[in-house]
Design a protein around this motif. Structure first.
Motif, PDB file in Angstrom:
ATOM      1  N   SER A  75      -4.182  37.651  -1.187  1.00 55.72           N
ATOM      2  CA  SER A  75      -3.451  37.767   0.076  1.00 55.72           C
ATOM      3  C   SER A  75      -2.187  36.925   0.035  1.00 55.72           C
ATOM      4  N   GLY A  76      -1.134  37.440   0.659  1.00 56.71           N
ATOM      5  CA  GLY A  76       0.068  36.644   0.847  1.00 56.71           C
ATOM      6  C   GLY A  76       1.315  37.163   0.181  1.00 56.71           C
ATOM      7  N   THR A 112       3.998  39.998  -0.197  1.00 56.36           N
ATOM      8  CA  THR A 112       4.453  41.150   0.583  1.00 56.36           C
ATOM      9  C   THR A 112       5.766  41.692   0.037  1.00 56.36           C
ATOM     10  N   ARG A 137       7.007  38.921   6.797  1.00 51.52           N
ATOM     11  CA  ARG A 137       6.257  39.491   7.913  1.00 51.52           C
ATOM     12  C   ARG A 137       7.016  39.363   9.226  1.00 51.52           C
ATOM     13  N   GLY A 177      -5.483  43.304   0.415  1.00 55.90           N
ATOM     14  CA  GLY A 177      -4.385  42.477  -0.053  1.00 55.90           C
ATOM     15  C   GLY A 177      -3.751  43.111  -1.271  1.00 55.90           C
ATOM     16  N   SER A 198       9.609  32.129   4.639  1.00 58.30           N
ATOM     17  CA  SER A 198       9.205  33.043   3.572  1.00 58.30           C
ATOM     18  C   SER A 198      10.048  32.754   2.339  1.00 58.30           C
ATOM     19  N   TYR A 249       6.623  35.581  -0.070  1.00 55.49           N
ATOM     20  CA  TYR A 249       5.420  34.787   0.227  1.00 55.49           C
ATOM     21  C   TYR A 249       5.666  34.045   1.533  1.00 55.49           C
ATOM     22  N   ASP A 250       4.845  34.352   2.553  1.00 50.70           N
ATOM     23  CA  ASP A 250       5.020  33.782   3.886  1.00 50.70           C
ATOM     24  C   ASP A 250       4.161  32.533   4.067  1.00 50.70           C
ATOM     25  N   PHE A 251       4.700  31.571   4.800  1.00 49.77           N
ATOM     26  CA  PHE A 251       3.930  30.376   5.142  1.00 49.77           C
ATOM     27  C   PHE A 251       4.498  29.789   6.424  1.00 49.77           C
ATOM     28  N   GLY A 282      -1.227  27.922  -1.221  1.00 46.17           N
ATOM     29  CA  GLY A 282      -2.055  28.827  -1.995  1.00 46.17           C
ATOM     30  C   GLY A 282      -2.393  28.252  -3.356  1.00 46.17           C
TER      31      GLY A 282
END
Length: 349
Positions: free
Chosen positions: A82-83, A85, A89, A121, A153, A168-170, A178
């Motif tokens: 997952s994570g 994209t 997002r 994912g 991101s 990669y979003d956070f 991660g």
């Protein structure tokens, strides 16, 4: 023989005489490009100057760095990660809000979307074990001045084929990125440790042995040589210091947790430790000196001995009464030492 035939024979003889002679040279044709073709720019990883892996403290300075996405045992079992994209997002959410006819399907922006064991994912093998260049940091325009709730991101360019651009979003709530590992961080660790000696600094101490994973005691004062820095296979982002001794074999110390590292000194640190142990033994006896070196305390000790072991407290509360003076030394919200007339009576954790 007619005239045409005679003329052809004469030309053939002249051609053979001309090019059959060794003195005749043939000009070589060369080519030159009058307009130089443009070549695509190559990403250049910025130097990394930290002994910390990617974290909330340094996430902004990761632009220009190369990240490695390490294994995760649970994600590997599911077959999904997952994570990763195809666009941030929060940018996709903004598009949805502007276009109410647009169907909101988060799965549509997941890179290499797949489903495994009830989880969804990215296809695990498509993203894990790959290197990524951090091209830029994108901040959610809706972020406020406060850190809480801020969204970000990374725009990542895959260094291996197919060289896709992913994200990669956070958020500011996340303190752990991660299973990403900065390759520059690993290189810094190698420069610091590989080829160097480390010494076991405690009696009855030891490390886990490579191959068996079992804890084995190693005598105090044993010199071990660091042979490499490695990543534990399938265990998220545990970074290991690999150590060798000709007699005892190969061991590892977990740099991520740091517990095993407390049992190891550089030669310089070990020399200082021995000097300190000798001085403490003269003052308080060998048994007490050994406890102080291990940062332990015992009831009956003086305030000076406790300060040698735990250092100065954050604060001191003094209470005087008919029975004498009681002091409370505060080290944290749950850790206290209590002294009665200068002698340690109670240890509270």
């Amino acid at each position: 023989m007619n005239s045409k035939c005679e003329f052809f024979i004469v030309k053939l003889i002249l051609f053979m005489l001309l090019f059959g002679s060794s003195n005749v040279t043939i000009a070589q044709i060369t080519k030159v490009k009058t307009i130089q073709e443009e070549t695509p720019e190559q990403e250049v990883a910025a130097p990394y100057d930290s002994l910390k892996n990617i974290c909330w403290e340094n996430f902004r300075s990761q632009v220009g760095q190369i990240l490695y996405l390490n294994d995760d045992a649970i994600s590997k079992e599911w077959g999904v990660y997952s994570g990763i994209t195809t666009m941030p997002r929060f940018e996709y959410s903004a598009l949805v809000r502007k276009n109410w006819n647009m169907r909101y399907l988060p799965d549509s922006i997941i890179y290499k979307f797949t489903i495994g064991k009830g989880q969804h994912g990215s296809d695990y093998e498509s993203v894990v074990g790959k290197y990524y260049y951090v091209n830029r940091l994108i901040e959610d325009p809706k972020n406020g001045s406060k850190k809480s709730g801020s969204n970000y991101s990374y725009e990542l360019i895959m260094k291996d084929t197919p060289y896709d651009t992913v994200y990669y979003d956070f958020s500011s709530y996340v303190k752990f990125f991660g299973t990403f590992i900065n390759t520059g961080y690993i290189e810094k660790l190698k420069q610091k440790y590989v080829g160097k000696e480390l010494i076991i600094n405690e009696d009855d101490s030891g490390l886990e042995k490579i191959g068996t994973g079992k804890y084995e005691k190693i005598p105090k004062g044993t010199h071990l040589k660091c042979t490499d820095i490695s990543i534990e296979d399938g265990n998220q982002y545990h970074i290991l210091l690999l150590l060798h001794h000709d007699k005892y074999g190969d061991f590892y110390a977990d740099l991520t947790l740091g517990v095993e590292m407390e049992r190891l000194d550089t030669p310089e640190m070990y020399k200082v430790r021995l000097q300190k142990e000798t001085a403490l033994a003269r003052k308080y006896g060998k048994v007490n000196a050994d406890l102080i070196i291990r940062n332990q305390v015992r009831t009956g000790w003086s305030k000076a001995m406790c300060r040698e072991s735990w250092g100065a407290p954050k604060s001191v509360n003094v209470m005087s009464g008919a029975g004498g003076t009681t002091e409370q030394w505060v080290y944290s919200s749950s850790c206290y030492l209590y002294f009665k007339n200068g002698i340690l009576t109670t240890i509270q954790y």
